[in-house]
Design a protein around this motif. Sequence first.
Motif, short mmCIF file in Angstrom:
data_model
loop_
_atom_site.label_atom_id
_atom_site.label_comp_id
_atom_site.label_asym_id
_atom_site.label_seq_id
_atom_site.Cartn_x
_atom_site.Cartn_y
_atom_site.Cartn_z
N ASP A 48 0.82 -1.20 0.00
CA ASP A 48 0.00 0.00 0.00
C ASP A 48 0.86 1.25 0.00
O ASP A 48 0.86 2.03 0.96
CB ASP A 48 -0.94 0.00 1.21
CG ASP A 48 -2.09 0.98 1.05
OD1 ASP A 48 -2.33 1.42 -0.10
OD2 ASP A 48 -2.74 1.32 2.05
N GLU A 49 1.59 1.43 -1.08
CA GLU A 49 2.45 2.60 -1.25
C GLU A 49 3.39 2.78 -0.06
O GLU A 49 3.65 3.89 0.39
CB GLU A 49 1.61 3.87 -1.44
CG GLU A 49 0.81 3.86 -2.73
CD GLU A 49 0.03 5.15 -2.93
OE1 GLU A 49 0.24 5.79 -3.99
OE2 GLU A 49 -0.76 5.51 -2.05
N LYS A 57 0.16 -0.12 -4.98
CA LYS A 57 -0.98 0.50 -4.32
C LYS A 57 -2.06 -0.55 -4.12
O LYS A 57 -2.58 -1.11 -5.09
CB LYS A 57 -1.53 1.67 -5.16
CG LYS A 57 -2.81 2.28 -4.60
CD LYS A 57 -2.63 2.85 -3.20
CE LYS A 57 -3.91 3.50 -2.71
NZ LYS A 57 -3.80 3.95 -1.30
N CYS A 87 -5.27 1.53 -8.23
CA CYS A 87 -4.48 0.59 -7.44
C CYS A 87 -3.97 -0.51 -8.36
O CYS A 87 -4.46 -0.67 -9.48
CB CYS A 87 -5.32 0.00 -6.31
SG CYS A 87 -6.86 -0.79 -6.86
#
Length: 287
Positions: A48-49, A57, A87
């Motif tokens: 998630d980044e 993402k 994402c």
Amino acid sequence: AYAREGVQRGALTWVGGVPRLTGDVTKELFLHTHIPKTGGTSIFELLDEGSHFPQLKLCRGRMYQKTEDDLKQLLEKHLTSTSSGKCNAVSYLLDVDRGPVHESFLCEALKRDFRIVTYLRNPTAQVVSAIAHDLRRGHYDSPQQKLHHITCQRSPGYICDNMQVRRVSPTLRGEEAIAIMQKHYFFIGIIERWNAAECLWAYQLGEGYRGPITRESCHCSETVQPRAGAEGFARNVANNSAIFTSEDVKEITARTMEDEVLYAWGVMIFEQRVRQMERDWNITVKC
């Protein structure tokens, strides 16, 4: 899918037995098959980044296994998000009560160009962590109570018999789980080698990876201060192990024989790939 040396599939090539991407990482799709008690929270942060993998993402909402059709519908839903560029990674929690991951589902994901990734963990340490979690939740008063009441189909909390193979192989056999992973999985990490696994993941993402993990930062990375995920993992293992007797550990070992087969293979593949990365980058991870 990822079956043999020299085969290219999309923007992927093989280097010394290691699959590596050759294109823009942000345009790739990743499917994390989450086996419980294998560092899921830390892996979600990577997807998630996270600071180490800024090009990944995580799509909102984890995928919980229901029926095979439900899974395909969920995958299509996430594809809508990935196609819009919002994402590019999905985490799929394998619900043991509804059976293992469907191989045909993995094939559907591969047809849509998802790169399938997972992490394995020492089976005894994994079950110790699972039982400790159940004790904290009040499901049992002691590890002995949990171990004496475990069944394959029903048990409050985690089902601890071969937790890893159970989520991959329909026949609950380590050899079959190996065949499925060998055929379909792009990346297999080992939780106990957290720093090396992050380096290997960055290496497999190829020249398109943009982030702080470099050959310089990976050199001797297992002999310096561990990264956050590794430090927390070591602390949890130490805390959980204190409540188990040697007899408990023997019982757990007897219940995880198929997992031991899968884990031994996973460690072997992981070590081979790390060695190739070290040769290619001219580094040594464990100095």
